[in-house]
Design a protein around this motif. Structure first.
Motif, PDB file in Angstrom:
ATOM      1  N   LEU A 386       0.733  -1.435  -0.001  1.00 22.25           N
ATOM      2  CA  LEU A 386       0.030  -0.072  -0.099  1.00 22.25           C
ATOM      3  C   LEU A 386       0.971   1.209  -0.011  1.00 22.25           C
ATOM      4  CD1 LEU A 386      -2.780  -0.960   2.490  1.00 22.25           C
ATOM      5  CD2 LEU A 386      -3.110  -0.858   0.046  1.00 22.25           C
ATOM      6  N   VAL A 387       1.917   1.376   0.719  1.00 19.24           N
ATOM      7  CA  VAL A 387       2.858   2.388   0.751  1.00 19.24           C
ATOM      8  C   VAL A 387       3.426   2.626  -0.534  1.00 19.24           C
ATOM      9  CG1 VAL A 387       4.626   3.692   1.847  1.00 19.24           C
ATOM     10  CG2 VAL A 387       2.981   2.393   3.625  1.00 19.24           C
ATOM     11  N   PRO A 388       4.221   1.795  -1.292  1.00 19.20           N
ATOM     12  CA  PRO A 388       4.961   2.215  -2.506  1.00 19.20           C
ATOM     13  C   PRO A 388       3.983   2.625  -3.534  1.00 19.20           C
ATOM     14  CG  PRO A 388       5.550   0.022  -1.347  1.00 19.20           C
ATOM     15  CD  PRO A 388       4.303   0.540  -0.474  1.00 19.20           C
ATOM     16  N   VAL A 389       2.573   1.873  -3.607  1.00 17.70           N
ATOM     17  CA  VAL A 389       1.555   2.211  -4.418  1.00 17.70           C
ATOM     18  C   VAL A 389       1.087   3.644  -4.122  1.00 17.70           C
ATOM     19  CG1 VAL A 389      -0.616   1.636  -5.389  1.00 17.70           C
ATOM     20  CG2 VAL A 389       0.853  -0.054  -5.059  1.00 17.70           C
ATOM     21  N   SER A 390       0.727   3.983  -3.089  1.00 20.84           N
ATOM     22  CA  SER A 390       0.291   5.368  -2.604  1.00 20.84           C
ATOM     23  C   SER A 390       1.465   6.412  -2.884  1.00 20.84           C
ATOM     24  CB  SER A 390      -0.512   5.434  -1.236  1.00 20.84           C
ATOM     25  OG  SER A 390       0.654   5.004  -0.222  1.00 20.84           O
ATOM     26  N   ARG A 391       2.635   6.043  -2.709  1.00 23.90           N
ATOM     27  CA  ARG A 391       3.587   7.029  -2.841  1.00 23.90           C
ATOM     28  C   ARG A 391       4.006   7.583  -4.432  1.00 23.90           C
ATOM     29  NH1 ARG A 391       8.806   3.951  -1.115  1.00 23.90           N
ATOM     30  NH2 ARG A 391       7.778   4.226   0.912  1.00 23.90           N
ATOM     31  N   ARG A 392       3.500   6.614  -5.075  1.00 21.90           N
ATOM     32  CA  ARG A 392       3.588   6.749  -6.741  1.00 21.90           C
ATOM     33  C   ARG A 392       2.862   7.987  -7.102  1.00 21.90           C
ATOM     34  NH1 ARG A 392       4.031   1.075  -9.424  1.00 21.90           N
ATOM     35  NH2 ARG A 392       6.049  -0.066  -8.631  1.00 21.90           N
ATOM     36  N   TYR A 393       1.577   7.858  -6.316  1.00 24.20           N
ATOM     37  CA  TYR A 393       0.520   8.939  -6.625  1.00 24.20           C
ATOM     38  C   TYR A 393       0.693  10.253  -5.597  1.00 24.20           C
ATOM     39  CZ  TYR A 393      -1.638   5.121  -9.401  1.00 24.20           C
ATOM     40  OH  TYR A 393      -1.758   4.187 -10.121  1.00 24.20           O
ATOM     41  N   SER A 394       0.967  10.001  -4.669  1.00 23.95           N
ATOM     42  CA  SER A 394       0.939  11.215  -3.669  1.00 23.95           C
ATOM     43  C   SER A 394       2.400  11.926  -3.719  1.00 23.95           C
ATOM     44  CB  SER A 394       0.566  10.796  -2.063  1.00 23.95           C
ATOM     45  OG  SER A 394       1.738   9.962  -1.597  1.00 23.95           O
ATOM     46  N   LYS A 396       4.566  11.453  -1.356  1.00 26.89           N
ATOM     47  CA  LYS A 396       4.912  11.427  -0.006  1.00 26.89           C
ATOM     48  C   LYS A 396       5.815  10.133   0.240  1.00 26.89           C
ATOM     49  CE  LYS A 396       0.964  14.295   1.155  1.00 26.89           C
ATOM     50  NZ  LYS A 396       0.436  14.310  -0.163  1.00 26.89           N
ATOM     51  N   PRO A 397       6.860  10.180   0.946  1.00 24.07           N
ATOM     52  CA  PRO A 397       7.748   8.781   1.687  1.00 24.07           C
ATOM     53  C   PRO A 397       6.762   7.866   2.225  1.00 24.07           C
ATOM     54  CG  PRO A 397       8.870  11.189   2.191  1.00 24.07           C
ATOM     55  CD  PRO A 397       7.429  11.443   1.875  1.00 24.07           C
ATOM     56  N   SER A 398       5.893   8.411   3.311  1.00 23.33           N
ATOM     57  CA  SER A 398       5.039   7.464   3.738  1.00 23.33           C
ATOM     58  C   SER A 398       3.685   7.199   3.041  1.00 23.33           C
ATOM     59  CB  SER A 398       4.362   8.086   5.178  1.00 23.33           C
ATOM     60  OG  SER A 398       3.921   9.434   4.800  1.00 23.33           O
ATOM     61  N   GLY A 399       3.475   7.643   1.732  1.00 20.60           N
ATOM     62  CA  GLY A 399       2.293   7.119   1.056  1.00 20.60           C
ATOM     63  C   GLY A 399       1.059   8.122   1.217  1.00 20.60           C
ATOM     64  N   ILE A 400       0.727   7.820   2.503  1.00 19.82           N
ATOM     65  CA  ILE A 400      -0.491   8.704   2.844  1.00 19.82           C
ATOM     66  C   ILE A 400      -0.068   9.492   4.071  1.00 19.82           C
ATOM     67  CG2 ILE A 400      -2.421   7.510   1.882  1.00 19.82           C
ATOM     68  CD1 ILE A 400      -2.988   6.293   4.666  1.00 19.82           C
ATOM     69  N   THR A 401      -0.399  10.737   4.337  1.00 20.36           N
ATOM     70  CA  THR A 401      -0.042  11.369   5.670  1.00 20.36           C
ATOM     71  C   THR A 401      -0.460  10.911   6.851  1.00 20.36           C
ATOM     72  OG1 THR A 401      -2.295  12.803   5.759  1.00 20.36           O
ATOM     73  CG2 THR A 401      -0.599  13.601   4.256  1.00 20.36           C
ATOM     74  N   MET A 402       0.150  11.004   7.973  1.00 21.51           N
ATOM     75  CA  MET A 402      -0.075  10.747   9.370  1.00 21.51           C
ATOM     76  C   MET A 402      -1.421  10.698   9.649  1.00 21.51           C
ATOM     77  SD  MET A 402       3.578  11.619  11.051  1.00 21.51           S
ATOM     78  CE  MET A 402       3.575  13.167  10.400  1.00 21.51           C
ATOM     79  N   LEU A 403      -2.235  12.041   9.576  1.00 24.22           N
ATOM     80  CA  LEU A 403      -3.447  12.224   9.817  1.00 24.22           C
ATOM     81  C   LEU A 403      -4.499  11.525   8.929  1.00 24.22           C
ATOM     82  CD1 LEU A 403      -3.222  16.037  10.594  1.00 24.22           C
ATOM     83  CD2 LEU A 403      -3.281  14.007  12.272  1.00 24.22           C
ATOM     84  N   ALA A 560       9.199  17.987   4.579  1.00 20.17           N
ATOM     85  CA  ALA A 560       9.629  16.671   4.989  1.00 20.17           C
ATOM     86  C   ALA A 560       8.154  15.784   4.543  1.00 20.17           C
ATOM     87  CB  ALA A 560       9.932  16.283   6.309  1.00 20.17           C
ATOM     88  N   VAL A 561       7.081  16.406   4.940  1.00 19.96           N
ATOM     89  CA  VAL A 561       5.693  15.713   4.697  1.00 19.96           C
ATOM     90  C   VAL A 561       5.442  15.392   3.124  1.00 19.96           C
ATOM     91  CG1 VAL A 561       3.303  15.720   5.045  1.00 19.96           C
ATOM     92  CG2 VAL A 561       4.813  16.306   6.870  1.00 19.96           C
ATOM     93  N   HIS A 562       6.035  16.527   2.613  1.00 21.55           N
ATOM     94  CA  HIS A 562       5.488  16.799   0.916  1.00 21.55           C
ATOM     95  C   HIS A 562       6.563  16.182   0.056  1.00 21.55           C
ATOM     96  CE1 HIS A 562       1.380  18.038   1.806  1.00 21.55           C
ATOM     97  NE2 HIS A 562       2.069  18.841   2.807  1.00 21.55           N
ATOM     98  N   ALA A 563       7.739  15.999   0.751  1.00 21.87           N
ATOM     99  CA  ALA A 563       9.073  15.501  -0.483  1.00 21.87           C
ATOM    100  C   ALA A 563       8.703  14.502  -1.043  1.00 21.87           C
ATOM    101  CB  ALA A 563      10.120  15.583   0.596  1.00 21.87           C
ATOM    102  N   THR A 564       9.212  14.158  -2.184  1.00 22.85           N
ATOM    103  CA  THR A 564       9.141  13.162  -3.060  1.00 22.85           C
ATOM    104  C   THR A 564      10.569  12.214  -2.725  1.00 22.85           C
ATOM    105  OG1 THR A 564      10.328  14.192  -4.709  1.00 22.85           O
ATOM    106  CG2 THR A 564       8.180  14.233  -4.823  1.00 22.85           C
ATOM    107  N   VAL A 565      10.315  10.985  -2.705  1.00 17.88           N
ATOM    108  CA  VAL A 565      11.253  10.212  -2.482  1.00 17.88           C
ATOM    109  C   VAL A 565      12.067   9.656  -3.832  1.00 17.88           C
ATOM    110  CG1 VAL A 565      11.744   7.933  -1.657  1.00 17.88           C
ATOM    111  CG2 VAL A 565      10.086   9.003  -0.663  1.00 17.88           C
ATOM    112  N   ASP A 566      13.191   9.653  -4.147  1.00 18.58           N
ATOM    113  CA  ASP A 566      14.011   9.324  -5.265  1.00 18.58           C
ATOM    114  C   ASP A 566      14.293   8.011  -5.488  1.00 18.58           C
ATOM    115  OD1 ASP A 566      14.237  12.013  -5.709  1.00 18.58           O
ATOM    116  OD2 ASP A 566      16.100  12.263  -4.745  1.00 18.58           O
TER     117      ASP A 566
END
Length: 567
Positions: A386-394, A396-403, A560-566
Motif C-alpha cells: 500500500l505504501v509504495p503504490v500510494s507513494r507513486r501518486y502522492s 510522500k515518503p509514507s504514501g499517505i499522511t499521518m493524519l 519533509a511531509v510533502h517531499a518526494t522519494v528518489d
C-alpha cells in the motif's frame, strides 16, 4: 562501559562512516553512522518491546476473568477497575517521559523501569497464592463468589499498580529510543524510520498474539500464579537482551530538556525581564528577521540577550505541544472503544460455544489474538504494497499522511462497534430462544466465530490509527521532547480508559435504578449492545470533529511531509 581503544576515535568514526549529528555512542564519542544505530540496534529494542507487551498483556488481557473469578467482583465493577488501572498505566508515561527527558535519559529509564516491572510481576504472581482458596468455596451458592480478605485484595492491587508504574517509565522511552536509531536528516534512514513504526507494531502484536493464546490458557486451566509468573521471567530475559545491545546504540543528550522544566524556566525568565522593563515583543522573539538578531534595549547585556532568545525557543516548544491537543482530544473516543476489547468483548466470548473439535475449548481472552493476528497480516501488506503504490501518486515518503492514516483507522473502529452491537443483539436473541436467559453458566448455542469480525476490524483499525498516532506524536513534537511526545500518544488511551470507566459506572448506576443494568453479571439479562450503539454514535461525532481538525492542521515539517522519494 566496555574496554577498547579510545585513541583515534575520530579517525575510527571517519573510517566507519560520517558521524551522526548530535548523537554519541556508549562512551560519549561521536556516533558513527556505520557502526551504530540502524536496524541492527533497533532489533534489540524491538525485542525488549515484544517482551514488555507479552508481559503487560499477560496481565491485562485476561484480568477481567481474574477479578470476576478469584477476586469475586461484579462485571461492571471489574470493568471499571480495569479501565481505571489501564488509564493510570497509560497516563503515567507523561511522568516517565518527562523524567527521562529531564534527568535520566531514555536508556537509563528503560533499565530502571524494567527492574520495577520484574518486581511488580513477581509480586503479582505471589499475590495470586495469597488470594486463592476462599473464592472457590462459594461458587455454587447462587453464582456468588466469596471475596478474599481486604489485605489480600490490597496486596494484589498494589502489585498491579507497580506494573502500571513500570509501564509508565518503559513505554514512552523504548519506542523513542528505537526511533532515535534512525537519523531523520539522512534520506535513506528517514524512510527506514517510517518503516520502523510499522515493524515495531508488527513485532509487538506478534508477541501479543502468542501471549493471548498461551497465557490465557495457562491462567484458565493451570493456575494464575504460573500465568503471572511467566511474564516475570520473560521481562527478566528482555532486560538482559536490551543490555546486550548497549554498545550499538545511538544516544542523544536529553538531560534538562523536559517540557515542564523548560516551561518553568521560560516563565521565570519572562517574569524577571518584565519586572526590569525589558520584555521584548513576542513577534520579535518568535519571528525575528532571517538576517538580523532581535532588537534589544541599550541596557540589555549579552547574557540577557541570550536569555531572551532561549525564552523564544521555549515558548515555541510550548506552542508546538499545545497545537497537538485538538488532534489528541479528537482521538479520545477511539480509545474508549478500544478499551472494550479486553473487558466486555471477553465477557461476551465467555458465554459462547468456544469448542474447536471435541477436546479443545478456546479461552475467552484468547479471542483477542484475532486483533494481533490481523495486525501481523496487514502490516507487511501496508508497508510493502500500500505504501509504495500510494507513494507513486502522492509523492510522500509514507504514501499517505499521518493524519489520513489515523482517520482511516477511526472509521474502521466505528464499524467494529456497529458489528459488535449487532452480534450482541443476535446473541441475546439466541439465548432467549434457547431458554438460557437465567442460565448464565450454560454456553449459548452460538459459535465463537460470530465475534471474529469485530476483533478483525479492531486489528485493522490499529494498523492505521495506533501506528499513525505513534509516528505523529513522535514526529510533530520538538526534537528534544520526543519521549514526552510518545507519552502524549499513550495518554490518549489513559484518558480514554478513565472515560470508559466513568461511562460504565454511570450507566450501570442509572440503568440499575431503572430496573436492569446494561452490565448485569448475567449478560443474558444485560444490554451491552446498547452500550456499543452509544459508543458507535459518539465515535461518528468524534470522526467528524477529527476530520475538521486534521484538514486545518499544519505539519511541523511540511517539506519533509510533502517531499518526494528518489528511486
Amino acid at each position: 562501559m566496555a574496554d577498547g581503544d579510545e585513541q583515534g576515535a575520530g579517525a575510527g568514526a571517519a573510517a566507519d562512516g560520517a558521524a551522526v549529528d548530535a548523537a554519541v555512542d556508549h562512551r560519549g564519542r561521536p556516533a558513527s553512522r556505520a557502526t551504530t544505530g540502524g536496524w541492527k540496534s533497533a532489533s534489540f529494542i524491538i525485542a525488549v518491546e515484544i517482551a514488555e507487551r507479552f508481559s503487560f498483556y499477560g496481565v491485562s488481557a485476561n484480568l477481567i476473568t481474574f477479578l470476576t473469578g478469584p477476586l469475586g467482583e461484579g462485571v461492571a465493577a471489574a470493568a471499571a477497575a480495569i479501565n481505571a488501572w489501564n488509564g493510570t498505566a497509560q497516563l503515567l508515561p507523561l511522568l516517565g517521559g518527562t523524567l527521562a527527558d529531564k534527568w535520566l535519559g531514555r536508556y537509563r529509564t528503560i533499565v530502571l523501569a524494567s527492574v520495577v516491572y520484574i518486581l511488580g510481576l513477581g509480586m503479582l504472581a505471589f499475590s495470586t497464592f495469597l488470594s486463592s482458596g476462599s473464592g472457590h468455596q462459594c461458587t455454587a451458592a447462587g453464582g456468588q463468589i466469596c471475596a478474599p480478605s481486604g489485605l489480600k485484595v490490597t496486596f494484589f492491587y498494589v502489585s498491579l499498580y507497580i506494573v502500571a508504574v513500570a509501564q509508565g517509565g518503559h513505554k514512552p522511552c523504548v519506542q523513542a529510543f528505537g526511533a532515535d536509531q534512525f537519523d531523520q536528516t539522512d534520506p535513506k534512514e528517514t524512510v527506514s524510520r517510517s518503516s520502523f513504526f510499522n515493524w515495531w507494531y508488527f513485532g509487538m502484536c506478534a508477541g501479543t498474539a502468542v501471549t493471548l493464546v498461551l497465557l490465557s490458557y495457562v491462567q484458565d486451566n493451570i493456575g494464575w500464579g504460573l500465568g503471572f509468573g511467566i511474564p516475570c521471567a520473560v521481562m527478566a530475559a528482555a532486560l538482559a537482551v536490551f543490555l546486550l545491545g548497549t554498545r550499538t546504540y545511538r544516544y542523544y543528550v536529553t538531560a534538562g530538556q523536559g517540557l515542564f522544566a523548560r516551561a518553568g524556566e521560560a516563565f521565570a525568565e519572562w517574569r524577571s525581564r518584565r519586572k526590569a522593563g525589558q520584555l521584548v515583543q513576542d513577534s520579535q522573539e518568535l519571528d525575528p528577521p532571517a538576517a538580523d538578531a532581535p532588537r534589544f534595549s541599550a541596557g540589555v547585556d549579552v547574557e540577557e540577550q541570550a536569555a531572551v532568545r532561549n525564552n523564544g525557543g521555549l515558548v515555541k516548544e510550548a506552542k508546538a505541544i499545545i497545537r497537538l491537543f485538538p488532534i489528541w482530544a479528537a482521538c479520545l473516543l477511539y480509545a474508549v472503544a478500544y478499551s472494550q476489547s479486553s473487558t466486555f468483548f471477553t465477557k461476551q466470548a465467555a458465554t459462547l460455544d468456544r469448542r474447536i473439535g471435541r477436546h479443545v475449548q478456546v479461552p475467552p481472552a484468547a479471542l483477542q489474538s484475532f486483533i494481533s493476528v490481523t495486525i501481523v497480516v496487514i502490516i507487511p501488506i501496508y508497508d510493502r504494497v500500500l505504501v509504495p503504490v500510494s507513494r507513486r501518486y502522492s509523492g510522500k515518503p509514507s504514501g499517505i499522511t499521518m493524519l489520513q492514516r489515523i482517520g482511516t483507522g477511526m472509521f474502521l473502529s466505528l464499524l467494529s462497534m456497529v458489528i459488535a452491537a449487532l452480534v450482541e443483539k443476535h446473541r441475546l436473541r439466541v439465548a432467549g430462544d434457547a431458554g438460557l436467559v437465567d442460565k448464565p453458566k450454560v454456553p449459548v448455542p452460538m459459535s465463537l466465530w460470530w465475534m471474529v469480525p469485530q476483533y478483525v476490524l479492531f486489528g485493522a483499525a490499529d494498523v492505521f490509527t495506533m501506528v499513525g498516532l505513534q509516528e505523529f506524536f513522535y514526529d510533530q513534537v520538538p526534537d528534544k521532547l520526543r519521549s514526552l511526545g510518545l507519552a502524549l500518544y499513550l495518554s490518549i488511551f489513559g484518558v480514554g480508559s478513565f472515560i470508559s470507566s466513568a461511562l460504565v459506572s454511570v450507566i450501570d448506576r442509572v440503568t440499575t435504578d431503572r430496573g436492569g443494568s446494561w452490565f448485569s453479571n448475567n449478560l443474558n439479562r444485560g444490554h451491552v449492545d446498547y452500550f456499543y450503539w452509544l459508543l458507535a454514535a459518539l465515535s461518528a461525532v468524534e470522526l467528524l470533529a477529527y476530520v475538521f481538525f486534521a484538514v486545518t492542521y499544519k505539519y511541523k515539517n511540511r517539506g519533509a511531509v510533502h517531499a518526494t522519494v528518489d528511486g
